[in-house]
Design a protein around this motif. Structure first.
Motif, PDB file in Angstrom:
ATOM      1  N   GLN A  10      24.490  50.695  49.743  1.00  0.00           N
ATOM      2  CA  GLN A  10      25.493  50.488  50.576  1.00  0.00           C
ATOM      3  C   GLN A  10      26.984  50.407  50.135  1.00  0.00           C
ATOM      4  OE1 GLN A  10      24.877  50.755  53.796  1.00  0.00           O
ATOM      5  NE2 GLN A  10      22.611  50.632  53.404  1.00  0.00           N
ATOM      6  N   CYS A  11      27.307  49.667  49.434  1.00  0.00           N
ATOM      7  CA  CYS A  11      28.627  49.685  48.762  1.00  0.00           C
ATOM      8  C   CYS A  11      29.068  50.004  47.477  1.00  0.00           C
ATOM      9  CB  CYS A  11      29.408  48.205  49.110  1.00  0.00           C
ATOM     10  SG  CYS A  11      28.505  46.930  47.994  1.00  0.00           S
ATOM     11  N   GLY A  12      27.771  50.217  46.632  1.00  0.00           N
ATOM     12  CA  GLY A  12      27.794  50.761  45.328  1.00  0.00           C
ATOM     13  C   GLY A  12      28.197  49.712  44.287  1.00  0.00           C
ATOM     14  N   LYS A  13      28.198  48.449  44.848  1.00  0.00           N
ATOM     15  CA  LYS A  13      28.405  47.311  43.801  1.00  0.00           C
ATOM     16  C   LYS A  13      27.277  47.075  42.972  1.00  0.00           C
ATOM     17  CE  LYS A  13      29.421  42.323  43.673  1.00  0.00           C
ATOM     18  NZ  LYS A  13      30.751  42.371  42.791  1.00  0.00           N
ATOM     19  N   ARG A  14      27.582  46.956  41.863  1.00  0.00           N
ATOM     20  CA  ARG A  14      26.621  46.590  40.564  1.00  0.00           C
ATOM     21  C   ARG A  14      26.659  45.099  40.478  1.00  0.00           C
ATOM     22  NH1 ARG A  14      26.203  50.537  35.529  1.00  0.00           N
ATOM     23  NH2 ARG A  14      24.902  48.831  34.998  1.00  0.00           N
ATOM     24  N   PHE A  15      25.609  44.586  40.547  1.00  0.00           N
ATOM     25  CA  PHE A  15      25.050  43.103  40.037  1.00  0.00           C
ATOM     26  C   PHE A  15      23.834  42.567  39.601  1.00  0.00           C
ATOM     27  CE2 PHE A  15      22.261  42.466  43.627  1.00  0.00           C
ATOM     28  CZ  PHE A  15      22.135  43.645  44.388  1.00  0.00           C
ATOM     29  N   GLU A  16      23.915  41.510  38.994  1.00  0.00           N
ATOM     30  CA  GLU A  16      22.678  41.116  38.482  1.00  0.00           C
ATOM     31  C   GLU A  16      21.908  40.007  39.422  1.00  0.00           C
ATOM     32  OE1 GLU A  16      23.822  39.416  34.909  1.00  0.00           O
ATOM     33  OE2 GLU A  16      23.677  41.361  33.713  1.00  0.00           O
ATOM     34  N   ALA A  17      20.510  40.424  39.219  1.00  0.00           N
ATOM     35  CA  ALA A  17      19.942  39.303  40.177  1.00  0.00           C
ATOM     36  C   ALA A  17      18.414  39.072  39.459  1.00  0.00           C
ATOM     37  CB  ALA A  17      19.725  39.643  41.638  1.00  0.00           C
ATOM     38  N   LEU A  18      17.994  37.843  39.793  1.00  0.00           N
ATOM     39  CA  LEU A  18      16.722  37.718  39.416  1.00  0.00           C
ATOM     40  C   LEU A  18      15.811  38.199  40.271  1.00  0.00           C
ATOM     41  CD1 LEU A  18      17.142  33.658  38.989  1.00  0.00           C
ATOM     42  CD2 LEU A  18      16.608  35.179  37.326  1.00  0.00           C
ATOM     43  N   VAL A  19      14.834  38.726  39.758  1.00  0.00           N
ATOM     44  CA  VAL A  19      13.677  39.553  40.609  1.00  0.00           C
ATOM     45  C   VAL A  19      12.756  38.435  41.366  1.00  0.00           C
ATOM     46  CG1 VAL A  19      12.212  41.132  40.614  1.00  0.00           C
ATOM     47  CG2 VAL A  19      13.841  41.694  39.460  1.00  0.00           C
ATOM     48  N   ARG A  20      12.791  38.607  42.350  1.00  0.00           N
ATOM     49  CA  ARG A  20      11.806  37.601  43.027  1.00  0.00           C
ATOM     50  C   ARG A  20      10.505  38.396  43.281  1.00  0.00           C
ATOM     51  NH1 ARG A  20      16.025  37.081  48.003  1.00  0.00           N
ATOM     52  NH2 ARG A  20      15.056  38.883  48.390  1.00  0.00           N
ATOM     53  N   VAL A  21       9.592  37.502  43.707  1.00  0.00           N
ATOM     54  CA  VAL A  21       8.086  37.848  43.733  1.00  0.00           C
ATOM     55  C   VAL A  21       8.113  39.190  44.480  1.00  0.00           C
ATOM     56  CG1 VAL A  21       5.753  37.068  44.395  1.00  0.00           C
ATOM     57  CG2 VAL A  21       7.485  35.221  43.646  1.00  0.00           C
ATOM     58  N   ASP A  22       8.754  39.408  45.385  1.00  0.00           N
ATOM     59  CA  ASP A  22       8.763  40.579  46.415  1.00  0.00           C
ATOM     60  C   ASP A  22       9.545  41.833  45.701  1.00  0.00           C
ATOM     61  OD1 ASP A  22      11.179  39.566  46.978  1.00  0.00           O
ATOM     62  OD2 ASP A  22      10.894  39.432  49.059  1.00  0.00           O
ATOM     63  N   HIS A  23      10.041  41.709  44.531  1.00  0.00           N
ATOM     64  CA  HIS A  23      10.735  42.711  43.876  1.00  0.00           C
ATOM     65  C   HIS A  23      11.864  43.317  44.688  1.00  0.00           C
ATOM     66  CE1 HIS A  23       8.326  43.342  40.127  1.00  0.00           C
ATOM     67  NE2 HIS A  23       7.742  42.494  40.894  1.00  0.00           N
ATOM     68  N   SER A  24      12.759  42.428  45.392  1.00  0.00           N
ATOM     69  CA  SER A  24      13.617  42.772  46.552  1.00  0.00           C
ATOM     70  C   SER A  24      14.929  42.135  45.748  1.00  0.00           C
ATOM     71  CB  SER A  24      13.534  42.897  47.832  1.00  0.00           C
ATOM     72  OG  SER A  24      13.418  41.288  48.197  1.00  0.00           O
ATOM     73  N   ALA A  25      16.017  42.661  46.265  1.00  0.00           N
ATOM     74  CA  ALA A  25      17.348  41.687  45.981  1.00  0.00           C
ATOM     75  C   ALA A  25      18.506  41.832  46.909  1.00  0.00           C
ATOM     76  CB  ALA A  25      18.029  42.020  44.525  1.00  0.00           C
TER      77      ALA A  25
END
Ligand SMILES: [Zn+2]
Length: 86
Positions: A10-25
């Motif tokens: 949507q906005c092109g922002k890059r970020f780090e996230a823990l991958v949840r069980v449903d593999h979404s962030a």
């Protein structure tokens, strides 16, 4: 849990996230869930390291060549100036 790099579609922002069980962030900036996963941080770091090493070697080589060029240029300028002042 592994940390992955994401980029928000949507906005092109890059970020780090823990991958949840449903593999979404979720984008921390605009809360969009339309994000795509980039290479893992670990892969990015090792790639960067490899690249910086080869880049450093290439740069060292380039600097050696540049030094020679500068020397040749300095020589040329000296001769040039001498020719014009004699
Ligand atoms: Zn976003």
């Amino acid at each position: 849990m592994p940390i992955y790099d994401f980029q928000c579609a949507q906005c092109g922002k890059r970020f780090e996230a823990l991958v949840r069980v449903d593999h979404s962030a979720e984008c921390p900036a605009c809360k969009a869930t339309d994000v795509k996963r980039l290479f893992s941080s670990l892969a990015a770091i090792s790639t960067q390291k490899t690249r910086s090493v080869s880049h450093g070697q290439a740069r060292a080589k380039g600097m050696a060549i540049k030094k020679e060029k500068d020397h040749a240029h300095a020589e040329y300028m000296r001769n040039h100036i001498r020719d014009h002042h004699s």
